[in-house]
Design an enzyme around this catalytic site. Sequence first.
Site, short mmCIF file in Angstrom:
data_model
loop_
_atom_site.label_atom_id
_atom_site.label_comp_id
_atom_site.label_asym_id
_atom_site.label_seq_id
_atom_site.Cartn_x
_atom_site.Cartn_y
_atom_site.Cartn_z
N GLY A 20 0.82 -1.21 0.00
CA GLY A 20 0.00 0.00 0.00
C GLY A 20 0.85 1.25 0.00
CB VAL A 22 1.60 3.98 4.97
CG1 VAL A 22 2.56 3.99 6.15
CG2 VAL A 22 0.79 5.28 4.95
CG ASP A 41 -0.91 -5.66 0.10
OD1 ASP A 41 -1.98 -5.69 -0.53
OD2 ASP A 41 -0.52 -4.64 0.72
CB THR A 45 -6.43 -0.30 -1.48
OG1 THR A 45 -5.81 -0.69 -0.24
CG2 THR A 45 -7.92 -0.33 -1.30
CG LEU A 83 1.08 -0.18 8.08
CD1 LEU A 83 1.99 -0.90 9.07
CD2 LEU A 83 1.92 0.66 7.14
CE1 TYR A 155 -9.32 2.49 7.99
CE2 TYR A 155 -9.90 4.51 9.15
CZ TYR A 155 -8.96 3.70 8.54
OH TYR A 155 -7.64 4.10 8.51
CB THR A 185 -0.18 9.86 6.44
OG1 THR A 185 -0.13 9.96 7.87
CG2 THR A 185 1.23 9.76 5.90
P1 NAD Z 1 -3.59 1.73 1.52
O1 NAD Z 1 -5.00 1.41 1.16
O2 NAD Z 1 -2.72 2.34 0.49
O3 NAD Z 1 -2.84 0.43 2.07
C1 NAD Z 1 -3.49 -0.65 2.68
C2 NAD Z 1 -2.84 -1.93 2.19
O4 NAD Z 1 -3.45 -3.03 2.86
C3 NAD Z 1 -3.06 -2.16 0.69
O5 NAD Z 1 -1.85 -2.57 0.10
C4 NAD Z 1 -4.11 -3.26 0.64
O6 NAD Z 1 -4.04 -4.04 -0.53
C5 NAD Z 1 -3.79 -4.03 1.90
N1 NAD Z 1 -4.94 -4.78 2.45
C6 NAD Z 1 -6.18 -4.31 2.70
N2 NAD Z 1 -6.94 -5.28 3.24
C7 NAD Z 1 -6.14 -6.39 3.30
C8 NAD Z 1 -6.36 -7.72 3.77
N3 NAD Z 1 -7.54 -8.11 4.26
N4 NAD Z 1 -5.32 -8.60 3.69
C9 NAD Z 1 -4.12 -8.22 3.18
N5 NAD Z 1 -3.87 -6.97 2.72
C10 NAD Z 1 -4.88 -6.07 2.80
O7 NAD Z 1 -3.68 2.67 2.81
P2 NAD Z 1 -2.52 3.45 3.58
O8 NAD Z 1 -2.86 4.88 3.53
O9 NAD Z 1 -1.19 3.01 3.12
O10 NAD Z 1 -2.78 2.97 5.07
C11 NAD Z 1 -1.98 1.96 5.68
C12 NAD Z 1 -2.49 1.69 7.09
O11 NAD Z 1 -2.38 2.88 7.87
C13 NAD Z 1 -3.95 1.27 7.14
O12 NAD Z 1 -4.12 0.28 8.12
C14 NAD Z 1 -4.68 2.53 7.55
O13 NAD Z 1 -5.87 2.25 8.26
C15 NAD Z 1 -3.64 3.20 8.44
N6 NAD Z 1 -3.83 4.66 8.44
C16 NAD Z 1 -3.48 5.39 7.36
C17 NAD Z 1 -3.73 6.75 7.37
C18 NAD Z 1 -3.35 7.62 6.20
O14 NAD Z 1 -3.67 8.81 6.21
N7 NAD Z 1 -2.64 7.13 5.19
C19 NAD Z 1 -4.34 7.36 8.48
C20 NAD Z 1 -4.71 6.56 9.54
C21 NAD Z 1 -4.44 5.21 9.53
#
Ligand code: NAD
Length: 344
Positions: A20, A22, A41, A45, A83, A155, A185
């Site tokens: 993903g 982050v 992964d 997404t 994550l 969520y 972020t």
């Molecule tokens: P993102 O959607 O880009 O990344 C999420 C990743 O998790 C993706 O690669 C997706 O394919 C994978 N994924 C989703 N469900 C899955 C499952 N059931 N099994 C295996 N893989 C799965 O989002 P991000 O912005 O990179 O966020 C990463 C983490 O940080 C998340 O847990 C999110 O809740 C948390 N977070 C992010 C933010 C932000 O602003 N970016 C803020 C708060 C929390």
Amino acid sequence: MNAITHLNPLGTALVAGGAGFVGSHLCDRLLDRGYSVICVDSFLTGSRENIAPLTNHPRFRLIEHDICAPLDIDERLDLVFNLACAASPPHYQADPIHTMMTSVVGTGHLLTLAARDGARFLQASTSEVYGDPEQHPQREDYVGHVNCTGPRACYDEGKRAAESLCFDTMRAGEVDARVARIFNTYGPRMRPDDGRIISNLVVQALSGKPLTIYGTGEQTRSFCYVSDLIEGLLALMLADKNPGGPVNLGNPGEFTINQLADLVIRQTGSKSRKVHMPLPKDDPQRRRPDITRAKTLLGWEPRVPLAKGLAQTIAHFSLGVAARPERKAPRRRRSATRAEATAR
Ligand code: NAD
Ligand code: UDP
């Protein structure tokens, strides 16, 4: 599976959600620091493009897997970062039951794995656990104001349940768990069709389309550049002493969505105008982290101001990403049963 243990001077880190936005930056940083990295992964997404430069790295391994199903890893783990979870409202609301199961069942599976090896565990939680907050700025001891029946609940409540699982597993003496409450972020590798505010505005401005402002645009968010967040996640995971509770990670600079849109227009030189659209249900009105705990316990604070991080993000999207045809937000899927969701 070919174990890579013999190549890891520091240890092996599993990054669930490592493809993903982050997660892929975290994989980069862990490899730079000398860890072996196992990226788990499902590509719900995330994208293969995010991790393409890593696939031939001798200390990197990809396991395509949905964490809602149990997973067994054939090598000893030292660090487990969770994550995995769609993070953008249109994406996590597309299949809300799967989102909830990812946070609850999936986090449970990863905690079991960490407990097996005595690995440290880090949960990527979120400022969404505060819901539409009545306390401002938000401190970690604020218990939140969350609607458990609304469209964001899959969520918010999923992440709250995941935090409970972490602290209960830790109190049971099974794992050393750390919880990062991440605030909005942004940065390179966000999907152009991610649906979150910064990628939406930048893609719209670069392609000359109207900038979509939901509601009045006077709601606020605090934006953290991705490199700052990665340093915070590492500091939390590697701190000798467990902080004993959640830690906010975010940039306290607070902006209205209108201010952000004006900055995007200025920095891109776009002729796009702002258009107002309905505010989604339960959209939080204000959000800003109190990062006293992160400063005191981890010696961490963000360094990249919004103007600088935004310029770097615009440069990334300008490199052709914005030229891709815009995809529509995912359609809400048929509600799955719990069994279907966990089996996926
Ligand atoms: P993102 O959607 O880009 O990344 C999420 C990743 O998790 C993706 O690669 C997706 O394919 C994978 N994924 C989703 N469900 C899955 C499952 N059931 N099994 C295996 N893989 C799965 O989002 P991000 O912005 O990179 O966020 C990463 C983490 O940080 C998340 O847990 C999110 O809740 C948390 N977070 C992010 C933010 C932000 O602003 N970016 C803020 C708060 C929390
Ligand atoms: N938002 C907006 N236009 C968009 C996308 C989002 O005005 O094209 C608003 C959204 O309603 C919210 C804020 O920007 O008030 C941040 O939304 P985002 O989805 O990035 O994150 P979250 O709401 O989860 O903090």
